[in-house]
Enzyme design. Structure first.
Site, PDB file in Angstrom:
ATOM      1  N   GLY A  33      -5.707  -3.029  -0.411  1.00 46.32           N
ATOM      2  CA  GLY A  33      -4.909  -3.307  -1.609  1.00 46.32           C
ATOM      3  C   GLY A  33      -4.997  -4.768  -2.021  1.00 46.32           C
ATOM      4  O   GLY A  33      -4.187  -5.237  -2.822  1.00 46.32           O
ATOM      5  N   GLY A  49       0.772  -0.806   6.579  1.00 44.94           N
ATOM      6  CA  GLY A  49      -0.306   0.163   6.762  1.00 44.94           C
ATOM      7  C   GLY A  49      -1.578  -0.549   7.207  1.00 44.94           C
ATOM      8  O   GLY A  49      -1.585  -1.746   7.472  1.00 44.94           O
ATOM      9  N   LYS A 109      -7.526  -4.680   7.239  1.00 46.04           N
ATOM     10  CA  LYS A 109      -6.533  -4.526   6.190  1.00 46.04           C
ATOM     11  C   LYS A 109      -7.055  -5.191   4.917  1.00 46.04           C
ATOM     12  O   LYS A 109      -8.022  -5.932   4.952  1.00 46.04           O
ATOM     13  CB  LYS A 109      -5.207  -5.172   6.602  1.00 46.04           C
ATOM     14  CG  LYS A 109      -4.542  -4.432   7.750  1.00 46.04           C
ATOM     15  CD  LYS A 109      -3.134  -4.907   8.050  1.00 46.04           C
ATOM     16  CE  LYS A 109      -2.313  -5.212   6.863  1.00 46.04           C
ATOM     17  NZ  LYS A 109      -2.215  -4.106   5.895  1.00 46.04           N
ATOM     18  N   GLU A 115      -0.335 -10.612   3.797  1.00 43.36           N
ATOM     19  CA  GLU A 115      -0.031  -9.725   4.933  1.00 43.36           C
ATOM     20  C   GLU A 115      -0.266 -10.461   6.241  1.00 43.36           C
ATOM     21  O   GLU A 115       0.555 -10.400   7.164  1.00 43.36           O
ATOM     22  CB  GLU A 115      -0.890  -8.450   4.861  1.00 43.36           C
ATOM     23  CG  GLU A 115      -0.458  -7.523   3.730  1.00 43.36           C
ATOM     24  CD  GLU A 115      -1.397  -6.347   3.501  1.00 43.36           C
ATOM     25  OE1 GLU A 115      -0.948  -5.359   2.912  1.00 43.36           O
ATOM     26  OE2 GLU A 115      -2.582  -6.414   3.893  1.00 43.36           O
ATOM     27  N   ASP A 125      -6.275  -0.080   6.949  1.00 46.37           N
ATOM     28  CA  ASP A 125      -7.427   0.690   6.463  1.00 46.37           C
ATOM     29  C   ASP A 125      -8.246   1.254   7.614  1.00 46.37           C
ATOM     30  O   ASP A 125      -8.792   2.356   7.503  1.00 46.37           O
ATOM     31  CB  ASP A 125      -8.302  -0.203   5.576  1.00 46.37           C
ATOM     32  CG  ASP A 125      -7.525  -0.694   4.379  1.00 46.37           C
ATOM     33  OD1 ASP A 125      -7.046   0.155   3.616  1.00 46.37           O
ATOM     34  OD2 ASP A 125      -7.346  -1.919   4.236  1.00 46.37           O
ATOM     35  N   LYS A 149      -7.272   6.908   9.528  1.00 46.56           N
ATOM     36  CA  LYS A 149      -7.493   5.470   9.695  1.00 46.56           C
ATOM     37  C   LYS A 149      -8.009   5.103  11.090  1.00 46.56           C
ATOM     38  O   LYS A 149      -8.387   3.951  11.317  1.00 46.56           O
ATOM     39  CB  LYS A 149      -6.195   4.698   9.411  1.00 46.56           C
ATOM     40  CG  LYS A 149      -5.578   4.980   8.037  1.00 46.56           C
ATOM     41  CD  LYS A 149      -6.467   4.553   6.914  1.00 46.56           C
ATOM     42  CE  LYS A 149      -5.935   4.795   5.531  1.00 46.56           C
ATOM     43  NZ  LYS A 149      -4.765   4.055   5.137  1.00 46.56           N
ATOM     44  N   GLY A 188       0.824  -1.209   0.000  1.00 49.37           N
ATOM     45  CA  GLY A 188       0.000   0.000   0.000  1.00 49.37           C
ATOM     46  C   GLY A 188       0.849   1.246   0.000  1.00 49.37           C
ATOM     47  O   GLY A 188       2.076   1.179   0.153  1.00 49.37           O
TER      48      GLY A 188
HETATM   49  C1  5RP Z   1      -3.158  -3.595   1.513  1.00 46.22           C
HETATM   50  C2  5RP Z   1      -3.387  -3.001   2.863  1.00 46.22           C
HETATM   51  C3  5RP Z   1      -2.907  -1.596   3.065  1.00 46.22           C
HETATM   52  O1  5RP Z   1      -2.002  -1.589   4.125  1.00 46.22           O
HETATM   53  C4  5RP Z   1      -4.105  -0.735   3.384  1.00 46.22           C
HETATM   54  O2  5RP Z   1      -5.053  -0.864   2.344  1.00 46.22           O
HETATM   55  C5  5RP Z   1      -3.709   0.738   3.532  1.00 46.22           C
HETATM   56  O3  5RP Z   1      -3.334   1.239   2.291  1.00 46.22           O
HETATM   57  P1  5RP Z   1      -2.751   2.717   2.129  1.00 46.22           P
HETATM   58  O4  5RP Z   1      -1.538   2.793   2.954  1.00 46.22           O
HETATM   59  O5  5RP Z   1      -2.492   2.847   0.640  1.00 46.22           O
HETATM   60  O6  5RP Z   1      -3.830   3.688   2.598  1.00 46.22           O
HETATM   61  O7  5RP Z   1      -3.939  -3.596   3.755  1.00 46.22           O
HETATM   62  O8  5RP Z   1      -3.802  -4.816   1.378  1.00 46.22           O
END
Ligand code: 5RP
Length: 240
Positions: free
Chosen positions: A113, A98, A110, A119, A100, A137, A38
């Site tokens: 992405g 990261g 999460k 993950e 969500d 977040k 991400g």
């Molecule tokens: C990917 C994830 C990311 O860590 C999550 O979507 C956060 O993305 P970003 O840092 O682009 O906001 O879980 O699968």
């Protein structure tokens, strides 16, 4: 007073987290480190690469959670392994990623992405999980705002959707962007995004959803107690 954009907050938190973890000796030469996916995780990968280039860190062994991260590591010259590699032997010292959504209990959603399967495998195999995020977040409860991704075997899409609906979820098959049809994950599966009208018990649902036949993994992360770094619009970074 400064007011950072979300993109600036992501860049700041990646840099501050890596530098702080090095200072606290939680990141050190020779360690085995899991790298998330991400836009926020990428800022940490970039900073890690800088600290390798400036000689602070040596002999870092990375395990990547996606093609995105593997490609970035290859670009930066960070050696990438899998959990199965002899040198990794199924166990990591630390993983950084990261998220969500982050609840007050530091439970997570999460998979924005579509990378939450690898993950979770990698982060649940790590001694320490570090989550980095911008302030947007932080949420009071999980699952009512940002959708919970559930990765499914394509042939099980309909029965899994029906089972998720029985758990009160509103389900949407994730569609590709600049690609006709559904998103196909790095593992060759599809994603059902779930939201609930009322707050849910993420601890119970993490296991319950995974018990549905055809589900590969869901995006609730409730079984680690991560160190969380949050960047705020005022330019400060707090550690939770
Ligand atoms: C990917 C994830 C990311 O860590 C999550 O979507 C956060 O993305 P970003 O840092 O682009 O906001 O879980 O699968």
């Amino acid at each position: 007073m400064s007011s950072l954009t979300q993109k600036e907050q992501k860049k700041l938190v990646g840099k501050v987290a890596i530098d702080t973890l090095i200072e606290k000796k939680l990141i050190f030469s020779g360690m085995k480190i899991g790298l998330g996916t991400g836009s926020t995780a990428m800022t940490a990968v970039t900073r890690l690469a800088e600290r390798i280039s400036d000689g602070t860190l040596r002999d870092i062994k990375a395990v990547s959670t996606s093609f995105q991260t593997a490609n970035a590591c290859e670009e930066y010259g960070i050696p990438v392994f899998t959990l199965n590699s002899k040198l990794i032997n199924g166990k990591l010292d630390l993983a950084i990623d990261g998220a969500d959504e982050i609840s007050p209990e530091k439970h997570l959603i999460k998979g924005g992405g579509a990378a939450h399967v690898k993950e979770k495998i990698i982060e649940y195999s790590s001694n320490q999980l570090v989550i980095i995020a911008d302030e947007s977040k932080l949420v009071a409860t999980l699952g009512t705002k940002f959708a919970l991704p559930v990765e499914v075997i394509a042939d099980a899409r309909v029965p899994v959707t029906q089972a998720l609906e029985k758990l009160g979820a509103k389900c949407v098959l994730r569609e590709g962007v600049r690609k006709c049809g559904p998103v196909i994950t790095d593992n060759g599966n599809q994603i059902i995004d779930c939201t609930w009208e009322q707050p849910v018990n993420a601890v119970k649902l993490e296991d319950k959803i995974n018990s549905i036949t055809g589900v590969v993994e869901n995006g609730f992360f409730t079984k680690k107690n991560p160190i969380v770094f949050i960047a705020n619009a005022d330019g400060s970074v707090q550690e939770l």
